[in-house]
Design an enzyme around this catalytic site. Structure first.
Site, PDB file in Angstrom:
ATOM      1  N   THR A  17       0.803  -1.223   0.000  1.00  0.00           N
ATOM      2  CA  THR A  17       0.000   0.000   0.000  1.00  0.00           C
ATOM      3  C   THR A  17       0.840   1.279   0.000  1.00  0.00           C
ATOM      4  O   THR A  17       0.292   2.380  -0.015  1.00  0.00           O
ATOM      5  CB  THR A  17      -0.944   0.025   1.223  1.00  0.00           C
ATOM      6  OG1 THR A  17      -0.158  -0.041   2.432  1.00  0.00           O
ATOM      7  CG2 THR A  17      -1.908  -1.142   1.194  1.00  0.00           C
ATOM      8  N   ILE A  96      13.436  -5.085  -4.585  1.00  0.00           N
ATOM      9  CA  ILE A  96      13.761  -3.929  -5.414  1.00  0.00           C
ATOM     10  C   ILE A  96      14.457  -2.838  -4.592  1.00  0.00           C
ATOM     11  O   ILE A  96      15.219  -2.038  -5.125  1.00  0.00           O
ATOM     12  CB  ILE A  96      12.482  -3.354  -6.058  1.00  0.00           C
ATOM     13  CG1 ILE A  96      11.670  -4.465  -6.743  1.00  0.00           C
ATOM     14  CG2 ILE A  96      12.819  -2.248  -7.035  1.00  0.00           C
ATOM     15  CD1 ILE A  96      12.393  -5.194  -7.838  1.00  0.00           C
ATOM     16  N   GLU A  98      16.603  -0.249  -2.627  1.00  0.00           N
ATOM     17  CA  GLU A  98      18.021   0.082  -2.624  1.00  0.00           C
ATOM     18  C   GLU A  98      18.406   0.711  -1.281  1.00  0.00           C
ATOM     19  O   GLU A  98      17.549   1.161  -0.521  1.00  0.00           O
ATOM     20  CB  GLU A  98      18.365   1.050  -3.760  1.00  0.00           C
ATOM     21  CG  GLU A  98      17.697   2.407  -3.664  1.00  0.00           C
ATOM     22  CD  GLU A  98      18.142   3.334  -4.787  1.00  0.00           C
ATOM     23  OE1 GLU A  98      19.369   3.415  -5.037  1.00  0.00           O
ATOM     24  OE2 GLU A  98      17.271   3.976  -5.407  1.00  0.00           O
ATOM     25  N   GLU A 209      29.875  -5.305 -14.266  1.00  0.00           N
ATOM     26  CA  GLU A 209      30.404  -4.006 -13.876  1.00  0.00           C
ATOM     27  C   GLU A 209      31.774  -4.204 -13.235  1.00  0.00           C
ATOM     28  O   GLU A 209      32.124  -5.318 -12.824  1.00  0.00           O
ATOM     29  CB  GLU A 209      29.494  -3.315 -12.841  1.00  0.00           C
ATOM     30  CG  GLU A 209      28.137  -2.922 -13.347  1.00  0.00           C
ATOM     31  CD  GLU A 209      27.285  -2.287 -12.257  1.00  0.00           C
ATOM     32  OE1 GLU A 209      27.650  -2.427 -11.065  1.00  0.00           O
ATOM     33  OE2 GLU A 209      26.276  -1.643 -12.582  1.00  0.00           O
ATOM     34  N   HIS A 247      26.647   1.947  -8.451  1.00  0.00           N
ATOM     35  CA  HIS A 247      26.343   0.900  -7.490  1.00  0.00           C
ATOM     36  C   HIS A 247      27.389   0.808  -6.392  1.00  0.00           C
ATOM     37  O   HIS A 247      28.574   1.075  -6.616  1.00  0.00           O
ATOM     38  CB  HIS A 247      26.243  -0.458  -8.195  1.00  0.00           C
ATOM     39  CG  HIS A 247      25.001  -0.600  -9.018  1.00  0.00           C
ATOM     40  ND1 HIS A 247      24.903  -1.471 -10.072  1.00  0.00           N
ATOM     41  CD2 HIS A 247      23.799   0.004  -8.933  1.00  0.00           C
ATOM     42  CE1 HIS A 247      23.703  -1.391 -10.604  1.00  0.00           C
ATOM     43  NE2 HIS A 247      23.021  -0.509  -9.934  1.00  0.00           N
TER      44      HIS A 247
END
Length: 319
Positions: A17, A96, A98, A209, A247
Site C-alpha cells: 500500500t 527492489i 536500494e 560491472e 552501485h
C-alpha cells in the site's frame, strides 16, 4: 518454458500500500502478472487495487498460495521483510529496495543459505518473462518474447540490452537484473546455470560491472559448463581506481575488479565480448546465425551419387 517465473506464477507485494508498492503493482497487473495480494502490517483485511491486504506474508501465502514476493519496503526494514518471506516459504524473493545496509544483507545471506528460498536483489530492476510475468520496475513495453536470456548487474543497461535484442529481432526468454550491491542474492552463475538448462533459451547476454570478482567466477563456470553462446559487456572501463561508480559494489580497490581483468577472463572462456552496449544485440545475432549455419547446410547438402541412383530405382509398386 522460462526460468523462475511464468504466467501461472502467483505473486504478492510486500509494502503493497506504499507509494512505490502501489505504483509498480499497478504496472505489473497491467502487464498481466498474476498478482494475488499484498502485505502491509496493520492493514490486514482491507482491499487495495482490488486485491486483499494481509498483515503478514504467512497469512498471504496461506490465503492465496503465493510463491513469489516482490519487496518495496523502505531500506531500514527491507532485510526483515526478506527474512519474513523466506520464513513463510516463499520460493523466490525479488527485493527492489536500494540502500539496505551491507551488514543487514550479510545476515540475510547467511540466513537464506539453507532456507530453500532464492533472492534476486536487492537494488535491482527485478525479473521478467516477456509476455507472461513482470516482477519489478522494468518498462514492460520494450520486451519481446524470444530466445535470448539476459542477466545484468545494471538496471539501465538491462533495458539497453533488451532494446538491442528486440531491435535485432531476437527477443528475450527471461531477463534477470541481479543488482549491483556488494552483498546480494542470485549471482551470474546461478542465472547462467538456469539459462543453460532452459530449452527456450538459445543464447545468453551477461552485463557486468567493475568491482568484485563475480564476472571472473562466471567466466570459469562458462568455460566448464556452458555450451550455448554467450555475449558479455563490462561497464566502467574508464572508471578511476577507488572511485565508486553508481552501485555500491562497482568500485575498483586494491588493483582488483577492473574492467580489463573481467574482459580478459571472459574472452579466455570463449565468451564474445563487446566494448559498447550498442553492440550486444548484433553480436548475439551473429553468434546465433553462426551456430545455426551448419544445421542449415546439413539440411540442404546435396545427396551422393549412390543416393541419387537409389532414389531413381523403381519401387515394387512400379515394376
Amino acid at each position: 518454458m522460462s526460468i523462475l517465473v511464468d504466467k501461472k506464477t502467483k505473486v504478492i507485494c510486500q509494502g503493497f500500500t506504499g507509494k512505490q508498492g502501489t505504483f509498480h503493482s499497478e504496472q505489473c497487473l497491467a502487464y498481466g502478472t498474476r498478482l494475488v495480494g499484498g502485505v502491509t502490517p496493520g492493514r490486514g483485511g482491507q482491499k487495495h487495487l482490488g486485491l486483499p491486504v494481509f498483515n503478514t506474508v504467512r497469512d498471504a501465502v496461506g490465503a492465496t498460495g503465493a510463491e513469489v514476493s516482490m519487496i518495496y519496503v523502505p531500506a531500514p526494514f527491507a532485510a526483515d521483510s526478506i527474512l519474513e518471506a523466506a520464513d513463510a516459504g516463499i520460493r523466490l524473493i525479488v527485493c527492489i529496495t536500494e540502500g539496505i545496509p551491507v551488514n543487514d544483507m550479510v545476515k540475510v545471506k547467511a540466513a537464506l543459505k539453507d532456507s530453500g528460498s532464492l533472492l534476486i536483489g536487492p537494488n535491482c530492476p527485478g525479473i521478467i518473462t516477456p509476455g507472461e510475468c513482470k516482477i519489478g520496475i522494468m518498462p514492460g513495453f520494450i520486451h519481446q518474447p524470444g530466445r535470448v536470456g539476459i542477466v545484468s548487474r545494471s538496471g539501465t543497461l538491462t533495458y539497453e540490452t533488451v532494446y538491442q535484442t528486440t531491435h535485432n529481432g531476437l527477443g528475450q526468454s527471461t531477463c534477470v537484473g541481479i543488482g549491483g550491491d556488494p552483498v546480494r542474492g542470485m549471482n551470474f552463475i546461478d542465472v547462467l546455470a538456469l539459462f543453460e538448462q532452459d530449452d527456450a533459451t538459445d543464447g545468453m547476454i551477461m552485463v557486468g560491472e567493475i568491482g568484485g570478482s563475480d564476472e571472473e567466477a562466471a567466466a570459469t563456470f562458462i568455460a566448464r559448463h556452458v555450451k550455448k553462446p554467450v555475449v558479455a559487456y563490462i561497464a566502467g572501463v574508464t572508471a578511476p581506481p577507488g572511485k565508486r561508480m553508481g552501485h555500491a559494489g562497482a568500485i575498483v580497490a586494491g588493483g582488483k575488479g577492473t574492467a580489463a581483468d573481467k574482459f580478459k577472463a571472459l574472452e579466455a572462456a570463449g565468451v564474445k565480448t563487446v566494448r559498447s552496449p550498442a553492440e550486444l544485440g548484433s553480436a548475439m545475432l551473429e553468434l546465433l546465425n553462426r551456430k545455426r549455419a551448419p544445421l542449415r547446410r546439413a539440411r540442404t547438402a546435396p545427396r551422393s551419387k549412390a543416393a541419387r541412383r537409389t532414389s531413381k530405382r523403381p519401387t515394387a509398386r512400379h515394376r
